[in-house]
Design a protein around this motif. Structure first.
Motif, PDB file in Angstrom:
ATOM      1  N   ALA A  30     -73.942 -28.611 -14.406  1.00  0.00           N
ATOM      2  CA  ALA A  30     -75.272 -28.075 -14.719  1.00  0.00           C
ATOM      3  C   ALA A  30     -76.529 -29.823 -14.490  1.00  0.00           C
ATOM      4  N   ASP A  31     -76.262 -30.093 -15.515  1.00  0.00           N
ATOM      5  CA  ASP A  31     -76.912 -31.459 -15.542  1.00  0.00           C
ATOM      6  C   ASP A  31     -76.751 -32.802 -14.415  1.00  0.00           C
ATOM      7  N   LEU A  32     -75.552 -33.144 -13.954  1.00  0.00           N
ATOM      8  CA  LEU A  32     -75.531 -33.434 -12.783  1.00  0.00           C
ATOM      9  C   LEU A  32     -75.662 -32.686 -11.825  1.00  0.00           C
ATOM     10  N   VAL A  37     -81.599 -33.667  -7.657  1.00  0.00           N
ATOM     11  CA  VAL A  37     -82.891 -32.672  -7.362  1.00  0.00           C
ATOM     12  C   VAL A  37     -84.067 -33.732  -8.275  1.00  0.00           C
ATOM     13  N   GLY A  38     -83.229 -35.294  -8.898  1.00  0.00           N
ATOM     14  CA  GLY A  38     -84.200 -35.747  -9.293  1.00  0.00           C
ATOM     15  C   GLY A  38     -84.230 -34.898 -10.763  1.00  0.00           C
ATOM     16  N   SER A  39     -83.818 -34.446 -11.448  1.00  0.00           N
ATOM     17  CA  SER A  39     -84.145 -33.456 -12.871  1.00  0.00           C
ATOM     18  C   SER A  39     -83.190 -33.832 -13.866  1.00  0.00           C
ATOM     19  N   THR A  40     -82.902 -33.216 -15.268  1.00  0.00           N
ATOM     20  CA  THR A  40     -81.999 -33.128 -15.679  1.00  0.00           C
ATOM     21  C   THR A  40     -82.175 -31.162 -15.960  1.00  0.00           C
ATOM     22  N   TYR A  41     -81.307 -30.701 -16.363  1.00  0.00           N
ATOM     23  CA  TYR A  41     -80.640 -29.272 -17.206  1.00  0.00           C
ATOM     24  C   TYR A  41     -81.937 -28.700 -17.464  1.00  0.00           C
ATOM     25  N   SER A  42     -81.919 -29.481 -18.699  1.00  0.00           N
ATOM     26  CA  SER A  42     -83.390 -29.525 -19.460  1.00  0.00           C
ATOM     27  C   SER A  42     -84.082 -28.947 -18.799  1.00  0.00           C
ATOM     28  N   GLN A  43     -84.471 -30.218 -18.055  1.00  0.00           N
ATOM     29  CA  GLN A  43     -86.266 -29.580 -17.663  1.00  0.00           C
ATOM     30  C   GLN A  43     -85.886 -28.421 -16.769  1.00  0.00           C
ATOM     31  N   LEU A  44     -85.237 -28.312 -15.988  1.00  0.00           N
ATOM     32  CA  LEU A  44     -85.268 -27.167 -15.345  1.00  0.00           C
ATOM     33  C   LEU A  44     -85.146 -25.879 -15.572  1.00  0.00           C
ATOM     34  N   SER A  45     -84.561 -26.082 -17.103  1.00  0.00           N
ATOM     35  CA  SER A  45     -84.586 -24.614 -17.612  1.00  0.00           C
ATOM     36  C   SER A  45     -86.032 -24.205 -18.058  1.00  0.00           C
ATOM     37  N   VAL A  46     -86.580 -25.624 -19.279  1.00  0.00           N
ATOM     38  CA  VAL A  46     -87.973 -24.881 -18.980  1.00  0.00           C
ATOM     39  C   VAL A  46     -88.439 -24.590 -17.848  1.00  0.00           C
ATOM     40  N   LEU A  47     -88.496 -25.680 -16.923  1.00  0.00           N
ATOM     41  CA  LEU A  47     -89.549 -24.994 -15.468  1.00  0.00           C
ATOM     42  C   LEU A  47     -89.241 -23.315 -15.227  1.00  0.00           C
ATOM     43  N   SER A  48     -87.382 -23.361 -14.916  1.00  0.00           N
ATOM     44  CA  SER A  48     -87.354 -22.129 -14.257  1.00  0.00           C
ATOM     45  C   SER A  48     -87.960 -21.412 -15.788  1.00  0.00           C
ATOM     46  N   VAL A  49     -88.304 -21.168 -16.869  1.00  0.00           N
ATOM     47  CA  VAL A  49     -88.551 -20.274 -17.433  1.00  0.00           C
ATOM     48  C   VAL A  49     -90.306 -19.896 -17.778  1.00  0.00           C
ATOM     49  N   MET A  50     -90.680 -21.195 -17.397  1.00  0.00           N
ATOM     50  CA  MET A  50     -91.880 -20.782 -17.029  1.00  0.00           C
ATOM     51  C   MET A  50     -92.465 -20.568 -15.858  1.00  0.00           C
ATOM     52  N   ARG A  51     -91.944 -20.377 -14.672  1.00  0.00           N
ATOM     53  CA  ARG A  51     -92.141 -19.652 -13.268  1.00  0.00           C
ATOM     54  C   ARG A  51     -91.866 -18.099 -13.757  1.00  0.00           C
ATOM     55  N   GLY A 106     -93.698 -26.247  -9.949  1.00  0.00           N
ATOM     56  CA  GLY A 106     -93.695 -24.945  -9.019  1.00  0.00           C
ATOM     57  C   GLY A 106     -92.634 -25.228  -8.483  1.00  0.00           C
ATOM     58  N   ALA A 107     -92.316 -26.393  -7.530  1.00  0.00           N
ATOM     59  CA  ALA A 107     -91.426 -26.741  -6.152  1.00  0.00           C
ATOM     60  C   ALA A 107     -89.668 -26.529  -7.081  1.00  0.00           C
ATOM     61  N   LEU A 108     -89.806 -27.549  -7.605  1.00  0.00           N
ATOM     62  CA  LEU A 108     -89.180 -28.352  -8.643  1.00  0.00           C
ATOM     63  C   LEU A 108     -88.144 -26.685  -9.475  1.00  0.00           C
ATOM     64  N   ALA A 109     -89.796 -26.070  -9.749  1.00  0.00           N
ATOM     65  CA  ALA A 109     -88.335 -24.502 -10.515  1.00  0.00           C
ATOM     66  C   ALA A 109     -88.317 -24.062  -9.817  1.00  0.00           C
ATOM     67  N   ALA A 110     -88.402 -23.963  -8.746  1.00  0.00           N
ATOM     68  CA  ALA A 110     -88.192 -22.788  -7.598  1.00  0.00           C
ATOM     69  C   ALA A 110     -86.749 -22.899  -6.605  1.00  0.00           C
ATOM     70  N   GLN A 111     -86.117 -24.133  -6.983  1.00  0.00           N
ATOM     71  CA  GLN A 111     -84.987 -25.110  -7.283  1.00  0.00           C
ATOM     72  C   GLN A 111     -83.550 -24.327  -8.125  1.00  0.00           C
ATOM     73  N   ALA A 112     -84.279 -24.313  -9.287  1.00  0.00           N
ATOM     74  CA  ALA A 112     -84.095 -24.357 -10.610  1.00  0.00           C
ATOM     75  C   ALA A 112     -82.548 -22.771 -10.002  1.00  0.00           C
ATOM     76  N   PRO A 113     -83.136 -22.271  -9.916  1.00  0.00           N
ATOM     77  CA  PRO A 113     -81.866 -21.243 -10.155  1.00  0.00           C
ATOM     78  C   PRO A 113     -80.457 -21.295  -8.868  1.00  0.00           C
TER      79      PRO A 113
END
Length: 146
Positions: A30-32, A37-51, A106-113
């Motif tokens: 998931a990190d790869l 998309v210019g992020s890390t799995y940890s960052q996407l997880s946090v963004l996704s939870v927030m959203r 928010g746009a990046l969080a929308a891509q996380a799933p």
């Protein structure tokens, strides 16, 4: 339950070890994927939870992800530096830090799933739909202590 030591499985073959290895594999893959998309799995997880959960404090994020607040703080620092979220002290309680996603966050969080689903789908391609649902059900039962 019989406590006969000869019936125990070697630690490296135990259920706990298999679950831990599976989580590490998924995390690495998931990190790869997140890096694409210019992020890390940890960052996407946090963004996704927030959203998804409309969480506005670091404590809520840590609780939702079942991680410690120090971990969340480090990820939040990076997200703030990248302009993906904003933090400010609560007006009603100065001890509380409120957060909100920026438009970019928010746009990046929308891509996380989609990023994470692709990783899991690649890993689960040898499983039938019924097996995936059974695995999900069993793992949910395993982590739910209620």
């Amino acid at each position: 339950m019989n406590d006969d030591p000869s019936r125990y499985v070697a630690i490296e073959d135990s259920l706990g070890s298999v679950i831990t290895r599976a989580a590490r594999i998924v995390g690495r893959e998931a990190d790869l994927a997140a890096r694409k998309v210019g992020s890390t799995y940890s960052q996407l997880s946090v963004l996704s939870v927030m959203r998804r959960n409309d969480t506005t404090t670091p404590r809520e994020v840590a609780k939702a992800l079942d991680v410690d607040s120090g971990y969340v703080s480090r990820v939040l620092d990076k997200l703030e530096q990248c302009g993906l979220l904003e933090r400010k002290r609560s007006l009603s309680d100065r001890r509380v830090v409120d957060m909100r996603l920026t438009n970019r966050g928010g746009a990046l969080a929308a891509q996380a799933p989609a990023v994470v689903d692709k990783t899991l789908n690649d890993r689960l391609r040898r499983f039938s739909g019924a097996e995936v649902e059974e695995l999900r059900r069993l793992l949910a039962k395993f982590v739910d202590r209620a």
